[in-house]
Scaffold this motif. Structure first.
Motif, PDB file in Angstrom:
ATOM      1  N   ALA A 451       4.436  98.795  18.822  1.00 11.48           N
ATOM      2  CA  ALA A 451       3.523  97.612  18.711  1.00 11.48           C
ATOM      3  C   ALA A 451       3.536  97.362  17.229  1.00 11.48           C
ATOM      4  N   LEU A 452       3.557  95.986  16.834  1.00 11.24           N
ATOM      5  CA  LEU A 452       3.784  95.736  15.331  1.00 11.24           C
ATOM      6  C   LEU A 452       2.198  95.229  14.834  1.00 11.24           C
ATOM      7  N   ASN A 453       2.218  95.417  13.488  1.00 15.64           N
ATOM      8  CA  ASN A 453       1.052  94.921  12.930  1.00 15.64           C
ATOM      9  C   ASN A 453       1.107  93.667  12.348  1.00 15.64           C
ATOM     10  N   ASP A 454       0.195  93.084  11.613  1.00 16.27           N
ATOM     11  CA  ASP A 454       0.225  91.689  11.329  1.00 16.27           C
ATOM     12  C   ASP A 454       1.488  91.258  10.298  1.00 16.27           C
ATOM     13  N   GLN A 455       1.702  92.359   9.520  1.00 10.07           N
ATOM     14  CA  GLN A 455       3.001  92.171   8.827  1.00 10.07           C
ATOM     15  C   GLN A 455       4.142  92.353   9.562  1.00 10.07           C
ATOM     16  N   LYS A 456       4.221  92.672  10.597  1.00 18.17           N
ATOM     17  CA  LYS A 456       5.293  93.118  11.849  1.00 18.17           C
ATOM     18  C   LYS A 456       5.923  94.250  11.276  1.00 18.17           C
ATOM     19  N   ARG A 457       5.226  95.255  11.022  1.00 13.98           N
ATOM     20  CA  ARG A 457       5.827  96.424  10.930  1.00 13.98           C
ATOM     21  C   ARG A 457       5.380  97.259  11.916  1.00 13.98           C
ATOM     22  N   ILE A 458       5.842  98.517  12.409  1.00 14.17           N
ATOM     23  CA  ILE A 458       5.459  99.274  13.603  1.00 14.17           C
ATOM     24  C   ILE A 458       4.014 100.138  13.144  1.00 14.17           C
ATOM     25  N   ASP A 534      15.849  98.292  17.109  1.00 10.59           N
ATOM     26  CA  ASP A 534      16.458  97.024  17.168  1.00 10.59           C
ATOM     27  C   ASP A 534      15.389  96.035  17.923  1.00 10.59           C
ATOM     28  N   GLU A 535      15.199  96.369  18.994  1.00  9.04           N
ATOM     29  CA  GLU A 535      14.280  95.367  19.753  1.00  9.04           C
ATOM     30  C   GLU A 535      13.006  94.967  19.104  1.00  9.04           C
ATOM     31  N   LEU A 536      12.443  96.100  18.405  1.00  9.52           N
ATOM     32  CA  LEU A 536      11.125  95.804  17.567  1.00  9.52           C
ATOM     33  C   LEU A 536      11.695  94.824  16.647  1.00  9.52           C
ATOM     34  N   ALA A 537      12.543  94.889  15.853  1.00  8.97           N
ATOM     35  CA  ALA A 537      12.967  94.036  14.932  1.00  8.97           C
ATOM     36  C   ALA A 537      13.178  92.586  15.264  1.00  8.97           C
ATOM     37  N   VAL A 538      13.859  92.321  16.312  1.00 14.01           N
ATOM     38  CA  VAL A 538      13.783  91.094  17.008  1.00 14.01           C
ATOM     39  C   VAL A 538      12.608  90.615  17.265  1.00 14.01           C
ATOM     40  N   LEU A 539      11.360  91.346  17.802  1.00 19.64           N
ATOM     41  CA  LEU A 539      10.130  90.996  18.241  1.00 19.64           C
ATOM     42  C   LEU A 539       9.545  90.485  17.046  1.00 19.64           C
ATOM     43  N   GLY A 540       9.766  91.146  15.831  1.00 21.18           N
ATOM     44  CA  GLY A 540       9.111  90.769  14.521  1.00 21.18           C
ATOM     45  C   GLY A 540       9.838  89.712  13.753  1.00 21.18           C
ATOM     46  N   GLU A 541      11.165  89.300  14.463  1.00 24.67           N
ATOM     47  CA  GLU A 541      11.688  88.210  13.783  1.00 24.67           C
ATOM     48  C   GLU A 541      12.209  88.705  12.555  1.00 24.67           C
ATOM     49  N   ASP A 543      15.624  90.790  10.024  1.00 25.01           N
ATOM     50  CA  ASP A 543      16.574  91.292   9.955  1.00 25.01           C
ATOM     51  C   ASP A 543      16.599  92.747  10.557  1.00 25.01           C
ATOM     52  N   PRO A 544      17.571  93.257  11.315  1.00 20.92           N
ATOM     53  CA  PRO A 544      17.466  94.787  11.931  1.00 20.92           C
ATOM     54  C   PRO A 544      17.653  95.723  10.730  1.00 20.92           C
ATOM     55  N   LEU A 545      18.461  95.369   9.738  1.00 15.63           N
ATOM     56  CA  LEU A 545      18.726  96.474   8.720  1.00 15.63           C
ATOM     57  C   LEU A 545      17.527  96.582   7.844  1.00 15.63           C
ATOM     58  N   GLU A 546      16.869  95.139   7.495  1.00 17.47           N
ATOM     59  CA  GLU A 546      15.816  94.962   6.566  1.00 17.47           C
ATOM     60  C   GLU A 546      14.602  95.694   7.343  1.00 17.47           C
ATOM     61  N   PHE A 547      14.344  95.566   8.706  1.00 15.23           N
ATOM     62  CA  PHE A 547      13.278  96.060   9.369  1.00 15.23           C
ATOM     63  C   PHE A 547      13.350  97.595   9.030  1.00 15.23           C
ATOM     64  N   ARG A 548      14.449  98.221   9.299  1.00 13.17           N
ATOM     65  CA  ARG A 548      14.584  99.792   9.103  1.00 13.17           C
ATOM     66  C   ARG A 548      14.337 100.292   7.565  1.00 13.17           C
ATOM     67  N   LYS A 549      14.684  99.400   6.701  1.00 14.39           N
ATOM     68  CA  LYS A 549      14.388  99.623   5.315  1.00 14.39           C
ATOM     69  C   LYS A 549      12.731  99.832   5.127  1.00 14.39           C
ATOM     70  N   GLU A 550      11.934  98.842   5.674  1.00 13.10           N
ATOM     71  CA  GLU A 550      10.775  98.863   5.598  1.00 13.10           C
ATOM     72  C   GLU A 550       9.913 100.043   6.175  1.00 13.10           C
ATOM     73  N   HIS A 551      10.554 100.651   7.016  1.00  9.43           N
ATOM     74  CA  HIS A 551       9.916 102.222   7.381  1.00  9.43           C
ATOM     75  C   HIS A 551      10.568 103.321   6.901  1.00  9.43           C
ATOM     76  N   LEU A 552      11.466 103.310   5.957  1.00 10.80           N
ATOM     77  CA  LEU A 552      12.065 104.404   4.975  1.00 10.80           C
ATOM     78  C   LEU A 552      11.410 104.784   3.796  1.00 10.80           C
ATOM     79  N   TRP A 553      10.629 105.865   3.950  1.00 11.23           N
ATOM     80  CA  TRP A 553       9.557 105.901   2.825  1.00 11.23           C
ATOM     81  C   TRP A 553      10.435 107.334   1.971  1.00 11.23           C
ATOM     82  N   ASP A 554      11.579 107.117   1.937  1.00 14.15           N
ATOM     83  CA  ASP A 554      12.278 108.083   1.074  1.00 14.15           C
ATOM     84  C   ASP A 554      13.492 107.565   0.203  1.00 14.15           C
ATOM     85  N   ASP A 555      13.764 107.947  -0.955  1.00 17.15           N
ATOM     86  CA  ASP A 555      14.863 107.325  -1.838  1.00 17.15           C
ATOM     87  C   ASP A 555      16.141 107.674  -1.149  1.00 17.15           C
ATOM     88  N   ARG A 556      16.227 108.838  -0.479  1.00 17.79           N
ATOM     89  CA  ARG A 556      17.595 109.254   0.134  1.00 17.79           C
ATOM     90  C   ARG A 556      18.018 108.475   1.377  1.00 17.79           C
TER      91      ARG A 556
END
Length: 719
Positions: A451-458, A534-541, A543-556
């Protein structure tokens, strides 16, 4: 090879050494404490089993015992490369030999979980630096010089003010009388001369010129050969057999019923033993066996997957949760559900399983391609009721392992036959035996919800996994326990950034034996995890890589994504190609991969290129890393698009490479591997490159065609 348990005297003798030697090892105290470095001479006084990994003789020759197996992953090069760096010796002056099974000396010897470097590199660096300092101390004492004026280089200690030199061989007698220093200063990685350099592997010449001894190469005086006709239904019994025609084959010596342990069950068969392998194989062909296959289910592939899908309708065994996924999912306006399936797979090592055993009245010795010599030593001690110290397990090179050759079944079978015929015997599995008998990688079914929130994040994420739990097969296992690998392959940082999640397990019970396969559950989990992300990224319209970056809370992780974007040209990708990405975490390493696909003139798909970025933290040899990532990608390609093990009436269908097909060199384009440089602890290398490839490929296919692949294997030509 060392044929006996290693004492210091035998170690030196068998290594071809003469005169005094400096021999160091580790003392492993209580669990959880740091290993201490001690001289092996102290072993008798202390009454402690020590691991003598480094020995220097009076000629200056350095010998290292490799306590882990070499199945192509590079331990035969990596271990001496680590030692040589801090010891300040040229790799040309390093000799490496395999150790025998002995957990008291070496700790764990299981080669699995990509653990050889990441589990021992700090100890090996400290061990070799300690030896170097002792040699420097010996030189300083002889010269009457300050230790600070002495330095080591290329197997010598040099006096900086005068330029005087002494070789390690000249100093070894005096150095061996000194106590190892309590603390040593290790090099900064920027000062490495040998580590992180693409040095050629020491085992390559041996494999090219035929000097490398694999299991099938090993021979003993008076050795016989055996092949076994095993029940094709795993749990079936031998009802009767007719060996009259078999015994007429010239060279056949014995025909006997045998049993070997497979987890908590016995696999039965009839062994044909001869004075040459050809005779044994011909004798097996005319052997007639009647099987008793009653009392257990004869599963087919369809039945297995029907059961797994039915399990998903019930309540899982909860593995890991945070927040309240069910409440979030029920109220969500943007949500998604998907089911993914992965197949059973054979290990299909290029060298089929084989083992030599020689059992006498109260002793047992084993030679062969063994991934876990300490496990085999312990198991055979119990099975044969022989004292552990009387069981010697010798490792040869392995022609592939992938987890299969860590199992205890084939050495046990060889020992049983040797004991019965009272002679050394080599048991050889044919390719058909190897492909049909297992253990296999378990097939799995995954139900994913998000499920995504209003900002289209997981906001909520759930995965339920149905399939066989490898842990449930072992004696004494708790079959109500969850699979502790449910989240294997999932990025650790996702567990921080996703506020509500749930992971559960539905164990499937089946007679089919299953076991570790390269990257273990990550090899199947990652397909579901990264396809669904990837499917959740498409659901949130997004970019698949940008969508992942939004959920990566670590500099590494961000650094890896930035590198992946850069090398793959992700932001400038063209419209006539499909690009897919996947990022997974496995055995303390993070790997991101981008796959590019396009259509050939005939409309069929082709894989143009794969970019891989490996973050394994501290590392040894970039060439080994690239080779392992490339091999992992090809192995993943085969499991995704070429082969699977199917079952019919309780028996494996695919028997050889005519039906269990392998990838060809034309099936994939260029593979470009990049390695991250950072100060992180060492992670695995041999396995983590496999999990992200398949979801990256299927995500690329969706990007190009709009077709979402959720079931493996699939045929690229038919997409």
């Amino acid at each position: 090879m060392i044929a006996n348990n290693i004492s210091r005297r035998n170690f030196i003798r068998l290594s071809g050494m003469t005169g005094a030697a400096l021999s160091l090892g580790f003392y492993f105290p209580a669990k959880g404490k740091e290993a201490e470095i001690l001289k092996t001479e102290a072993a008798g006084d202390l009454g402690i089993e020590l691991n003598a990994w480094i020995t220097i003789d009076s000629s200056g020759k350095v010998t290292i015992v490799n306590h882990r197996s070499e199945m192509g992953q590079g331990s035969f090069q990596a271990v001496p490369q680590i030692i040589a760096e801090e010891l300040e010796v040229n790799l040309d002056n390093v000799n490496i030999i395999f150790g025998v099974g002995n957990s008291a000396k070496y700790g764990s010897q299981i080669t699995g979980g990509s653990s050889t470097v990441r589990g021992t590199y700090k100890k090996l660096l400290k061990l070799s630096a300690s030896a170097r300092e002792m040699l420097k101390q010996a030189a300083a004492k002889r010269w009457g010089a300050a230790l600070s004026d002495c330095y080591a280089e290329n197997g010598q200690v040099i006096h900086r003010p005068t330029g005087k030199k002494l070789g390690y061989g000249d100093l070894v007698a005096e150095a061996s009388k000194l106590e190892p220093p309590k603390e040593v200063e290790l090099k900064d990685p920027k000062d490495y001369k040998i580590l992180r350099k693409p040095l050629p592997r020491q085992d390559t010449p041996l494999k090219v010129n035929g000097k490398a001894v694999f299991g099938l190469d090993k021979k003993l005086p008076g050795m016989l050969y055996a092949v076994v006709e095993r029940n094709p239904r795993f749990l079936g019994k031998v009802k009767s057999f007719d060996d009259s025609a078999t015994k007429t084959v010239p060279g056949v010596k014995h025909v006997i019923k045998v049993q070997m342990n497979v987890f908590t069950t016995k696999r039965e068969g009839v062994a044909v033993v001869a004075d040459n392998l050809w005779a044994a194989m011909q004798g097996r062909k005319v052997l007639k066996v009647e099987w008793d296959d009653s009392g257990f289910e004869h599963h087919s592939t369809d039945q297995l997957y029907t059961k797994m899908n039915e399990l998903l309708k019930g309540e899982p065994i909860s593995f890991k949760t945070k927040g309240s996924f069910d409440a979030v999912y029920e109220k969500a306006t943007k949500k998604l559900e998907a089911v993914y399936e992965t197949p059973y797979e054979s290990h299909s090592c290029m060298e089929p399983v084989n083992c030599i055993a020689h059992v006498t009245e109260n002793k047992c010795e084993i030679w062969g391609p063994i991934q876990g010599p300490d496990w085999i030593q312990d198991d055979l001690s119990k099975q044969l009721n022989i004292p552990k110290e009387n069981v010697t397990v010798n490792m040869t090179f392995l022609g592939g392992g992938f987890g299969r050759k860590a199992f205890t079944d084939y050495p046990h079978e060889a020992a049983v036959i040797s004991k019965e015929i009272k002679a050394p015997v080599q048991v050889v599995w044919t390719r058909e035996d190897d492909t049909t008998q297992g253990p296999f990688r378990p097939g799995m079914v995954y139900q994913c919800k998000g499920a995504l929130n209003d900002q289209k994040r997981i906001r909520g994420y759930e995965t339920k996994m149905a399939g066989q739990n490898m842990n449930h097969q072992w004696p004494g296992s708790d079959k109500t326990s969850y699979n502790d690998s449910v989240t294997e392959g999932f990025l650790e940082t996702y567990l921080e950034s996703i506020p509500n999640y749930s992971f559960g397990d539905y164990p499937l019970d089946s007679p089919i034996p299953v076991m570790w396969w390269r990257s273990v559950y990550s090899s199947t989990n990652a397909f579901a995890f990264e396809s669904f992300i990837d499917e959740l990224a498409v659901l949130g319209e997004k970019d698949p890589l940008e969508f992942r970056k939004e959920h990566l809370w670590d500099d590494r992780y961000h650094a890896l994504v930035t590198k992946l974007e850069e090398v793959s040209g992700w932001k400038s990708r063209g419209k006539n190609s499909g690009y897919g990405v996947a990022i997974t975490e496995c055995f303390s390493s993070i790997v991101g991969e981008v796959v590019k696909v396009s259509k050939k003139p005939d409309g069929k798909l082709k894989i143009d290129k794969v970019w891989a970025v490996m973050d394994c933290g501290w590392y040894v040899n970039p060439d080994i890393i690239r080779a392992q990532v490339e091999g992992s990608i090809i192995m993943a390609l085969g499991a995704a698009t070429k082969h699977a093990t199917n079952f019919k009436d309780g028996k494996a269908v695919e028997k050889n490479f005519d039906t269990y097909k392998m990838p060809r060199i034309t099936d994939i384009g260029d593979i470009e591997v990049h390695i991250m440089d950072n100060e992180e602890k060492a992670g695995g290398v041999g396995e983590p490159g496999l999990p992200p490839f398949t979801p990256a490929l299927t995500n690329a296919i969706f990007d190009l065609t709009g077709k979402r692949i959720r079931k493996l294997p699939f045929n690229l030509d038919e997409v």
